[in-house]
Design a protein around this motif. Structure first.
Motif, mmCIF file in Angstrom:
data_model
loop_
_atom_site.group_PDB
_atom_site.id
_atom_site.type_symbol
_atom_site.label_atom_id
_atom_site.label_comp_id
_atom_site.label_asym_id
_atom_site.label_seq_id
_atom_site.Cartn_x
_atom_site.Cartn_y
_atom_site.Cartn_z
ATOM 1 N N ARG A 54 0.834 -1.195 0.000
ATOM 2 C CA ARG A 54 0.000 0.000 0.000
ATOM 3 C C ARG A 54 0.887 1.271 0.000
ATOM 4 O O ARG A 54 0.601 2.251 -0.703
ATOM 5 N N LYS A 55 1.957 1.212 0.840
ATOM 6 C CA LYS A 55 2.843 2.363 0.910
ATOM 7 C C LYS A 55 3.520 2.618 -0.438
ATOM 8 O O LYS A 55 3.637 3.756 -0.900
ATOM 9 N N LYS A 56 3.953 1.492 -1.063
ATOM 10 C CA LYS A 56 4.606 1.628 -2.359
ATOM 11 C C LYS A 56 3.633 2.143 -3.413
ATOM 12 O O LYS A 56 3.992 2.969 -4.272
ATOM 13 N N LEU A 57 2.400 1.626 -3.323
ATOM 14 C CA LEU A 57 1.388 2.074 -4.279
ATOM 15 C C LEU A 57 1.132 3.570 -4.120
ATOM 16 O O LEU A 57 1.038 4.311 -5.110
ATOM 17 N N LYS A 58 1.048 4.010 -2.883
ATOM 18 C CA LYS A 58 0.824 5.423 -2.634
ATOM 19 C C LYS A 58 1.994 6.258 -3.164
ATOM 20 O O LYS A 58 1.810 7.335 -3.759
ATOM 21 N N HIS A 59 3.185 5.687 -2.889
ATOM 22 C CA HIS A 59 4.372 6.378 -3.361
ATOM 23 C C HIS A 59 4.378 6.512 -4.886
ATOM 24 O O HIS A 59 4.627 7.600 -5.455
ATOM 25 N N ASN A 60 4.052 5.384 -5.551
ATOM 26 C CA ASN A 60 3.991 5.409 -7.024
ATOM 27 C C ASN A 60 2.899 6.352 -7.526
ATOM 28 O O ASN A 60 3.049 7.033 -8.545
ATOM 29 N N TYR A 61 1.819 6.336 -6.792
ATOM 30 C CA TYR A 61 0.713 7.195 -7.172
ATOM 31 C C TYR A 61 1.130 8.665 -7.111
ATOM 32 O O TYR A 61 0.827 9.472 -8.003
ATOM 33 N N GLN A 62 1.847 8.992 -6.002
ATOM 34 C CA GLN A 62 2.300 10.369 -5.846
ATOM 35 C C GLN A 62 3.296 10.760 -6.962
ATOM 36 O O GLN A 62 3.262 11.873 -7.483
ATOM 37 N N THR A 68 2.617 13.524 -9.706
ATOM 38 C CA THR A 68 3.557 14.610 -9.970
ATOM 39 C C THR A 68 3.908 14.688 -11.463
ATOM 40 O O THR A 68 3.920 15.759 -12.073
ATOM 41 N N ILE A 69 4.186 13.482 -12.031
ATOM 42 C CA ILE A 69 4.514 13.435 -13.455
ATOM 43 C C ILE A 69 3.327 13.893 -14.294
ATOM 44 O O ILE A 69 3.488 14.642 -15.282
ATOM 45 N N ASN A 70 2.133 13.454 -13.897
ATOM 46 C CA ASN A 70 0.937 13.870 -14.644
ATOM 47 C C ASN A 70 0.746 15.399 -14.563
ATOM 48 O O ASN A 70 0.357 16.048 -15.535
ATOM 49 N N LEU A 102 8.636 23.574 -11.223
ATOM 50 C CA LEU A 102 9.435 23.678 -10.007
ATOM 51 C C LEU A 102 8.544 23.869 -8.786
ATOM 52 O O LEU A 102 8.828 23.340 -7.699
ATOM 53 N N THR A 103 7.468 24.641 -8.956
ATOM 54 C CA THR A 103 6.525 24.833 -7.844
ATOM 55 C C THR A 103 5.932 23.499 -7.405
ATOM 56 O O THR A 103 5.751 23.235 -6.187
ATOM 57 N N VAL A 104 5.628 22.635 -8.377
ATOM 58 C CA VAL A 104 5.077 21.304 -8.054
ATOM 59 C C VAL A 104 6.131 20.440 -7.364
ATOM 60 O O VAL A 104 5.866 19.768 -6.356
ATOM 61 N N VAL A 105 7.364 20.487 -7.892
ATOM 62 C CA VAL A 105 8.419 19.604 -7.378
ATOM 63 C C VAL A 105 8.743 19.917 -5.912
ATOM 64 O O VAL A 105 8.887 19.014 -5.074
ATOM 65 N N VAL A 106 8.903 21.210 -5.572
ATOM 66 C CA VAL A 106 9.315 21.559 -4.204
ATOM 67 C C VAL A 106 8.216 21.259 -3.188
ATOM 68 O O VAL A 106 8.464 21.296 -1.980
ATOM 69 N N SER A 107 7.016 20.951 -3.691
ATOM 70 C CA SER A 107 5.924 20.622 -2.762
ATOM 71 C C SER A 107 5.801 19.125 -2.513
ATOM 72 O O SER A 107 4.889 18.680 -1.830
ATOM 73 N N ILE A 108 6.724 18.292 -3.105
ATOM 74 C CA ILE A 108 6.677 16.835 -2.872
ATOM 75 C C ILE A 108 6.894 16.564 -1.381
ATOM 76 O O ILE A 108 7.916 16.966 -0.813
#
Length: 1003
Positions: A503-511, A515-517, A537-543
């Protein structure tokens, strides 16, 4: 030699100089008149054929009857019909009766070259006003010269000329044929081809009148005739000394000028300089007017180009098509040189074919807005322009103007179709012009160019709309995919909810995918690359799962300099932006990532690898610097800031690599799209709107491409020439050479014209007219074969402009030379004992400069300065200049002022060389003992040092009022003895070489 039809101010000055010099050796007035006429008759010739300009020239002067030789007295009596014993009658001649006497004559017939063989005009007694008026030419001559006939007849020497300040004038008859002022029409004027009659004359100090009459074989303009006023002054100057020595053999010459004659000459020269200056000023004013006219035309062209440039700028703005068309219409109506009314419109074709829809208008009232909202093709003027695909012009409201209403004001129209290159009509530009305005080809060419530009704008906007629709469709697909993925992830989450790690990995992949989407979604927006990267960049720094600081940036590689340039950043302060603006490969962490082509990580400023770039107040932080690669080539670096002490993690790097791969695709897509779009738009715009001809041919010489520029230049449309042989536009005499050259281009041998080179040739237009062209050639290949493309320009205007400019420059040079000569003559008149001194100094100075290898510009400046180096002496009293004994100290001080005076006269003249400074320094000495400034060594201009030596040598070698000539040997001893002390050693050596090679003073 002078050409009467091309007689210039410079020619006038030179001719006057020849006249003034011609009488130097004469003993009487008759000899002087012969020499003057000889100068005039022999020097005026057609510059093309060499034929003389004059059929006959004659010199007349008034003399008292009692002073005439016996043979002339008898001729005067015969002419008047009186006798020596008839002095009390109306026709009686008194001793003080004025007689207009022929002193000299030159002409095409042998008998016309002696006054004794002249028929009927040896002497004309002016014994009464009625008799003078019975001689039309004599009466008109005296009147046009400004002489009061009553004063001449009654021998009033106090008022000869009507204008008391003017003692010279011009007599002029433009067309001598059938003119009552010119006698002997059948026996002289017509058979000898006399076209114009020109005369000039004046009054001598003793009240006597002289006149020179010239019967010309060419027609003269008023401007050229008026120029001969100054020659009247030169003749006055030349004959003043002979006022008591009229006829050869009757008087003994005195051998020198008396004081009154010298004073008269000075006065005449003053008049001559004033009149010459006035005429030079007039010539300069006319030249200024020509330059002003050309400047006005250039400014008008510049303003017109400015309108076109403004329209092109509007096409790049993000406003709607209607707004752009409205702005363009307002710009058009602001053109100042167009006789436009402030009313107009632009209509375009939309969904309904062959119907114009109003999109922009200025000052349309309710009637026009209603009636012109939709116009079918071939209705009213706009519809006719769209239907015929041609400009429709009207200068009033005629029968074609179907749209009318009560109270409509009178006006005209230009209706210009807006068309694509394929002939498709996109719309019509409708401009109101003033009633009865004349149709202008220049205006139509301008409006056609504007219409083509508007066509490009409309086409571009429509392409943009199509691209926007495609992007919307793509965005919808992306959104659908995102929704599908979200649903898939939701199902997966339900299925593995009991498996924590999964589940954690799935969430991670989802995130990660989210982000990529998000990045992909951002990349599809219609924004610039900088804006896109900033949002990414605004999206990336919010990871949330990476311990990131709120800072990131993207560097792109500058291949030209092999450096990284910061292209976009997020939350950087000014100091950081400044220091990281450009980073070399290997410099700091980002440069190392680019150089090593791998991720570089740092947990803090002081940990390995070291952070090279630092500044006061920088906060501690870590880094992930990830190289952005495309097809195994580094195209940039993606840098994110981490919190101090963050540990390096493989998951972090996996995410960052995925993001970086996405960034690489976005960057390359934008880069490729920009390059392709710019190239395509640029090429299309250049080819479509260029006024230059662009023509392509295949290996057989057949025309494969023909643009609008070619149609404008050669007169053929594309339909007329495509598929035909290129020799169509080549003059017949060059076609064999063209075919031979074409064969060489496709053979293994060297081509006659290398591609990329430019040459000038002769072209042939549709009308059969040859004209000069400029050609540059390129060779290219396609799947369909090999082609040559030529870029051709019509250079007729350039050739004409160059020719006109060269003529103006030569004319200006002639005027400048004449003014310099006039200055030199003015100085020599003041100091006759040193006549020719400045010229001789100039001759020696030029020889010295040649020996020293001075540049052409230095030699020209030296020549001008040397010829007028003593100009300041014009203010020195003549008695000092001509003093035979030794000068007193105060007199020498006055003479020493001439350098400063010459400088002050010349310093305001914009010479291309330092003439004023050379004149100022020509008496300075190498050791500082000279005057007026006491300059020394290299502070003295080299030209002044040369004139100093030449001046000394010439002065010692020639006679002076206070001593005889000392000779060249004494002069050489002086300059050699004081070489290095008073005189420049290099100049002295060059002077000695010049004399050893044969230089000699000309007297």
């Amino acid at each position: 030699m002078f050409d009467l039809l091309r007689f210039s101010l410079g020619d006038m000055i030179k001719c006057g100089h020849l006249i003034r010099q011609s009488t130097a050796e004469c003993g009487c007035m008759e000899d002087a008149a012969n020499e003057i006429l000889k100068v005039i008759y022999t020097n005026f010739r057609d510059s093309d054929t060499g034929k003389g300009n004059f059929v006959l020239v004659r010199f007349f002067k008034t003399h008292r009857f009692g002073l005439l030789p016996e043979e002339l007295k008898q001729a005067a009596l015969e002419r008047s019909g009186a006798t020596c014993n008839d002095k009390e009658s109306d026709k009686g001649l008194q001793d003080d009766t004025n007689c207009l006497t022929l002193l000299s004559t030159y002409g095409v017939e042998e008998a016309w070259n002696k006054r004794q063989t002249s028929e009927g005009h040896q002497v004309i007694p002016l014994y009464s006003v009625s008799f003078v008026n019975s001689l039309p030419m004599v009466s008109a001559l005296l009147s046009q010269l400004g002489v009061d006939i009553h004063d001449v007849v009654h021998n009033n020497t106090q008022r000869q000329f009507i204008n008391a300040d003017k003692t010279y004038g011009v007599f002029y008859v433009y067309d001598a044929t059938s003119n009552p002022l010119v006698p002997a029409q059948e026996g002289f004027v017509i058979p000898y081809g006399v076209k114009s009659v020109l005369g000039f004359g004046g009054e001598l100090p003793n009240g006597e009148i002289f006149a020179v009459m010239m019967f010309c074989g060419v027609y003269l303009s008023d401007d050229i005739a008026d120029m001969f006023k100054t020659l009247a002054l030169s003749v006055q100057y030349a004959i003043v000394p002979f006022k008591t020595s009229a006829f050869r053999g009757h008087y003994s010459p005195t051998g020198k000028l008396d004081s009154s004659s010298l004073y008269s000459r000075v006065y005449i020269l003053s008049n001559l300089m004033r009149v010459t200056e006035e005429m030079a000023l007039l010539a300069t004013t006319r030249l200024d007017d020509m330059v002003s006219q050309q400047t006005m035309e250039l400014k008008e062209s510049y303003r017109t180009q400015g309108v076109i440039n403004s329209i092109l700028s509007l096409s790049l703005s993000p406003m709607s098509l209607e707004a752009q068309l409205q702005e363009i219409l307002e710009l058009l109506l602001s053109v100042s040189w167009f006789a436009l009314e402030p009313v107009g419109s632009i209509s375009i074709v939309e969904d309904e074919k062959e119907v114009l829809v109003l999109k922009a208008s200025v000052n349309f009232n309710e009637h026009l807005l209603s009636k012109c909202r939709r116009i079918p093709f071939n209705r009213c003027l706009c519809g006719i322009a769209a239907y015929t695909k041609q400009i429709v012009f009207s200068d009033c409201i005629d029968e074609r103007h179907e749209t009318t209403y009560p109270g409509i004001l009178e006006h005209g129209h230009y209706c210009v179709p807006i068309m694509l290159a394929d002939g498709s009509v996109l719309g019509v530009v409708n401009l109101y012009v003033r009633s009865r305005h004349k149709r202008s080809l220049r205006e139509e060419e301008f409006l056609s160019a504007i219409a083509k530009t508007i066509a490009g704008i409309i086409e571009r906007k429509r392409m943009e709309d199509m691209l926007r629709l495609s992007n919307e469709q793509l965005e919808e697909k992306v959104m659908t995919r995102n929704i599908d993925m979200v649903m898939a992830n939701a199902r997966l989450e339900v299925e593995v909810k009991n498996h924590k790690n999964a589940r954690k990995k799935l969430k991670h992949n989802y995130q990660i995918q989210q982000t990529i989407n998000s990045i992909l979604e951002i990349s599809l927006r219609a924004s610039s690359l900088d804006e896109i990267l900033r949002e990414i960049l605004t999206v990336v720094v919010s990871i949330p799962w990476i311990s990131l600081e709120s800072k990131a940036c993207v560097f792109l590689v500058d291949d030209n300099k092999k450096v990284l340039r910061m292209y976009s950043s997020y939350n950087f302060n000014d100091e950081h932006l400044k220091r990281c603006k450009e980073i070399s490969f290997g410099q700091c962490l980002c440069g190392k990532a680019a150089l090593q082509e791998e991720i570089v990580f740092s947990s803090g400023l002081h940990s390995e690898p070291h952070h090279d770039i630092a500044y006061s107040g920088i906060q501690d932080h870590g880094h992930y610097c990830v190289p952005i690669k495309y097809q195994e080539k580094v195209i940039g670096v993606f840098t994110v800031f981490t919190k101090e002490g963050h540990k390096r993690k493989q998951d972090d790097e996996t995410i960052l690599l995925a993001l970086t791969n996405t960034l690489a695709g976005v960057i390359m897509r934008y880069s490729t799209e920009d390059i392709l779009r710019e190239r395509e738009e640029h090429l299309r715009s250049v080819i479509r709107t260029s006024v230059t001809a662009i023509i392509s041919i295949d290996t057989d010489g057949r025309i494969a491409f023909w643009n609008d520029g070619a149609s404008n230049i050669f007169g053929y449309s594309a339909d007329e020439v495509i598929g035909r042989d290129l020799s169509l536009i080549i003059p017949e005499r060059f076609r064999d050479d063209y075919r031979a050259g074409l064969s060489c281009q496709f053979s293994s041998g060297p081509p006659p014209l290398a591609t990329g080179e430019t040459c000038e040739l002769i072209g042939l237009n549709k009308a059969g007219v040859e004209f000069p062209i400029e050609l540059s050639l390129t060779r290219w290949s396609a799947r369909s074969g090999t082609f040559f493309t030529g870029i051709i320009r019509d250079i007729t205007r350039r050739k004409n402009a160059i020719s006109e400019l060269e003529q103006s420059l030569n004319k200006l040079r002639g005027i400048t030379g004449a003014v310099i000569e006039a200055m030199s003559v003015a100085v020599e008149v003041r100091d006759p004992y040193t006549a020719g001194h400045q010229r001789r100094v100039a001759d020696l100075a030029r020889s010295i400069a040649h020996e020293m290898g001075l540049s052409n510009d230095q030699r020209d400046g030296l020549r001008v300065a040397a010829e007028i180096h003593d100009l300041g002496k014009i203010s020195v009293p003549a008695e000092i200049l001509s003093k035979a004994g030794k000068l007193k100290p105060q007199e020498f001080e006055i003479i020493k002022d001439h350098s400063d005076i010459g400088y002050n006269i010349l310093k305001g003249i914009d010479f291309p060389y330092p003439v004023a400074d050379i004149v100022l320094q020509h008496h300075e000495k190498l050791n500082g003992s000279g005057y007026p400034r006491g300059l020394s060594g290299e502070d003295i201009l080299i030209e002044a040092r040369i004139i100093c030596v030449a001046d000394v040598v010439e002065a010692m070698a020639n006679h002076r009022p206070y001593r005889p000539a000392l000779g060249l040997e004494k002069a050489f001893d002086e300059i050699n003895t004081n070489s290095g002390t008073l005189y420049d050693p290099d100049v002295v050596q060059a002077c000695m070489r010049a004399f050893s090679k044969g230089f000699a003073f000309k007297h």
